[in-house]
Design an enzyme around this catalytic site. Structure first.
Site, PDB file in Angstrom:
ATOM      1  CE  LYS A 152      -4.382  -1.739   2.240  1.00 39.32           C
ATOM      2  NZ  LYS A 152      -3.656  -3.017   1.943  1.00 39.32           N
TER       3      LYS A 152
ATOM      4  CD  GLU B 234      -4.578   5.302   4.613  1.00 37.27           C
ATOM      5  OE1 GLU B 234      -5.827   5.182   4.632  1.00 37.27           O
ATOM      6  OE2 GLU B 234      -4.133   4.887   3.523  1.00 37.27           O
TER       7      GLU B 234
ATOM      8  CG  HIS C 103     -11.821  -1.614   8.633  1.00 41.32           C
ATOM      9  ND1 HIS C 103     -12.086  -0.258   8.507  1.00 41.32           N
ATOM     10  CD2 HIS C 103     -11.325  -1.758   9.957  1.00 41.32           C
ATOM     11  CE1 HIS C 103     -11.769   0.492   9.447  1.00 41.32           C
ATOM     12  NE2 HIS C 103     -11.318  -0.503  10.556  1.00 41.32           N
TER      13      HIS C 103
ATOM     14  NE  ARG D 157      -8.312  -9.611  -3.668  1.00 48.70           N
ATOM     15  CZ  ARG D 157      -9.447  -9.206  -3.315  1.00 48.70           C
ATOM     16  NH1 ARG D 157     -10.428  -9.433  -3.952  1.00 48.70           N
ATOM     17  NH2 ARG D 157      -9.303  -8.376  -2.136  1.00 48.70           N
TER      18      ARG D 157
END
Length: 686
Positions: free
Chosen positions: A116, A200, A235, A291
């Site tokens: 990431k 973040e 999440h 994917r």
């Protein structure tokens, strides 16, 4: 096109890939662990090869075993599905070295987007907006904590190599940062073998909007529109839809263009998803999944395309089947993920045999993707998703109404499921209005988990009649076995001397202890139920699968009743009721005890207290890992730890007593529940 395809996955996605491959005339090879030897995915393939024991790391995550299966079967291509090895660059490279086509993007693209931190750097260079955060190489706790303070709380700790909500923690204050970081790192290492973390800014009301992109070897890239996946818990996506509701057309086009630009920057080939957070008319790149996504069916429903077919054609170096101008969308689609879990217990995963598994019938409006069938076992070893229910209609309101009806028509008895929770979501007025964010479920959880209604008189009557009819069936079997079908000991007709013929059935509905009297009445029954006012006239017969065609006071309906571990599970209308049978009720087990039990089967990751420690209500005591997620077991009340029955690394079954809390003020006495618990010792308790 390939002549033989190995599907390196399990469950519903393996079944779904096999359907398309067979339609295209491609022979399919499945792989299975010991836990999946009798699975629907094995049955869906032309042949199947065992690749190891139940643990994923020794089977589905073992690239060497999968490549050996490809060699043995003569497969020239491998489709990894999603999860497991689908975004593993080392496996994709090993496939290339073995001369086997990996159905996915290049190794370089997987590596670039698999981190990431690197992905965000690439997107920043391409001008794609990012959420403020830290993506650096220095992974010391001190550096990460300083970054969190600089960004400003609340922050999101996120595994750089992660996905599916694993290795993620929301932290609201500096004092909670260290513990959350340690937990996220453990979970990330267990799931991905990499505990690199990002920090973040935590947006307070974002929507999750993602762009489905496709690229080919000829350098073309297209967008297949967007999906909204804002309904999430921990999440993890719960309900997805396409297209995203209430997006400004210009913003919709800009996000699609950003997704295509991201793919072009990678020379991307195959299916991919570029994910954004959207808030206050601005959008921010969060990650790219290299994917096929779990939620790809909603894109298929609005476009009429088969994305697995596109994957196979592109991997075979064919050009994309359509240009951007030729791709159109029609109507609206929703996907609901049906999990074996208990929403009332914090969405704890549930396991067990599917005693009844009856989806609503599929048609042009409704699709069921699943890898299980009635009688199959939902095990502790893998993700608890058991089916995806996908609906389509001409507009969003019609599709949402269809989703709500289908969820209520779906019958599952066995493990606990989230069906009622999903139905409550589909009924929620704010969801219907599109007024949701990724925080929606968390904010509305009390309204989405309504109290289980008391069983109405007709349900109690059905349960009583079921018990009597079941006893009749068993008596008939005994009579056949005894050789004397006329023996009075085999009769179940309620006969009593100097009394009418009836049967008494003792039931428990929550805290209510109830006695139902079932009177035999020729071709039916007269049932006395507490609270009914008058006896109910019931006619009906018991079918082999537990279904009852019944008539109550002249009104015909259908019910399903099955026994499960001392309970009667009754589906009547669109509600599932759980009734205890008197003989299955353990009064002692209902008393409040100090023993803290495992809410699900799993592995003890950490023991955070020691014998003798004082604890406060809500204090973390142990960490349990089950179905790839960590659950923190907290103290239900204050007191002192008088016994610990497990150590880190132990596998435990549901209901295992993990620790015993002696209530405050009872020091020196023996706490209820402590008998039979052997302390794990200083090492395990440290």
């Amino acid at each position: 096109m390939f002549s033989r395809l190995l599907i390196a996955n399990r469950g519903e996605i393996a079944c779904r890939i096999a359907r398309t491959a067979k339609r295209l005339g491609v022979a399919t090879v499945g792989v299975f662990s010991d836990a999946d030897a009798q699975s629907a995915a094995v049955r869906a393939c032309d042949e199947a090869i065992r690749i190891g024991p139940a643990l994923a790391r020794d089977s589905y995550l073992d690239g060497g075993r999968i490549l050996e299966a490809a060699r043995l079967s003569g497969a020239t291509a491998i489709h990894p599905g999603y999860g497991f090895l689908s975004e593993n660059a080392a496996f994709a490279r090993a496939c290339a070295e073995a001369g086997v086509t990996f159905i996915g993007p290049s190794v370089e693209a997987i590596e670039a987007m698999g981190s990431k931190a690197r992905a965000k750097a690439l997107m920043a260079a391409a001008g794609v907006p990012l959420v403020p955060g830290y993506h650096g190489a220095d992974q010391s706790e001190e550096t990460l904590a300083k970054a969190a303070a600089r960004i400003g709380y609340p922050v999101l700790i996120k595994a750089s190599a992660g996905g599916g909500g694993k290795g993620m923690r929301v932290v609201g204050e500096a004092g909670a940062f260290a513990a959350a970081l340690a937990s996220a790192r453990r979970e990330a290492m267990a799931a991905f073998g990499d505990d690199t973390m990002l920090i973040e800014k935590y947006l307070d009301h974002p929507r999750h909007v993602e762009i489905q992109i496709f690229g080919d070897h000829q350098g073309r890239v297209v967008s297949l529109f967007e999906r909204d996946c804002s309904l999430q818990r921990r999440h993890q996506k719960v309900i997805e839809e396409a297209p995203a509701p209430d997006l400004d057309p210009a913003l919709r086009r800009a996000m699609a263009a950003a997704g295509v630009a991201a793919a072009r920057a990678l020379a991307y080939v195959g299916a991919g998803t570029v994910e954004f957070l959207y808030q206050d008319n601005a959008y921010y790149f969060i990650e790219m999944n290299t994917r096929l996504q779990v939620e790809h069916p909603v894109t298929e429903k609005i476009t009429g395309l088969d994305l697995v077919e596109w994957q196979l054609r592109v991997a075979a170096k064919e050009p994309l089947p359509l240009t951007q101008d030729q791709i159109t969308a029609r109507g609206h689609a929703f996907e609901a993920r049906i999990y074996a879990e208990d929403p009332a217990r914090g969405f704890a995963p549930s396991t067990g045999r599917l005693l009844r598994f009856r989806p609503p019938p599929a048609d042009g409006h409704l699709r069921i993707d699943t890898g299980v069938g009635e009688g199959d076992e939902v095990s502790v070893h893998y993700d608890p998703m058991i089916a995806k229910l996908v609906v389509w209609d001409e507009d969003r309101a019609l599709a949402l109404a269809r989703l709500a009806r289908a969820l209520r028509a779906f019958q599952i008895i066995g493990p606990s499921t989230n069906l009622a929770f999903l139905a409550a979501l589909a009924d929620h007025a704010d969801f219907a209005a599109g007024a949701v964010s990724t925080r929606f479920i968390e904010a509305e959880i009390d309204r989405l988990l309504p109290a289980i209604p008391a069983a109405p008189p007709e349900v109690l009557a059905v349960a009583g009649v079921f018990v009597v009819l079941s006893a009749r069936r068993e008596a008939a079997a005994r009579a056949r076995a005894s050789g004397d079908p006329h023996s009075p000991w085999n009769a179940v007709n309620g006969w009593r001397l100097n009394d009418d013929n009836h049967h008494g059935v003792e039931l428990r509905d929550g805290d209510r202890a109830l006695r139902v009297l079932v009177h035999f009445q020729g071709d039916g029954f007269l049932v006395e139920v507490p609270g009914a006012g008058a006896a109910l006239a019931v006619r009906g017969g018991l079918e082999a699968d537990g279904a009852l065609e019944i008539e109550i006071d002249g009104r015909t309906s259908r019910a399903v009743v099955l026994r499960q571990a001392g309970l009667l599970k009754v589906i009547h209308g669109d509600t599932l009721y759980s009734l205890g049978l008197a003989e299955g009720i353990d009064a002692a087990a209902e008393e409040e005890v100090g023993g803290l039990s495992a809410p699900m089967p799993g592995r003890i990751v950490a023991v955070l207290v020691a014998v003798g420690d004082g604890v406060e209500r809500g204090q973390p005591l142990l960490v349990l890992e089950a179905m790839k997620m960590e659950t923190t077991i907290t103290a239900p009340a204050g007191g002192r730890i008088s016994a610990i029955g497990v150590a880190a690394g132990d596998q435990v079954e549901e209901g295992r007593v993990l620790a015993v809390i002696e209530p405050a003020g009872e020091e020196g006495g023996k706490s209820a529940g402590a008998e039979g618990i052997e302390p794990a010792g200083a090492e395990a308790s440290r």
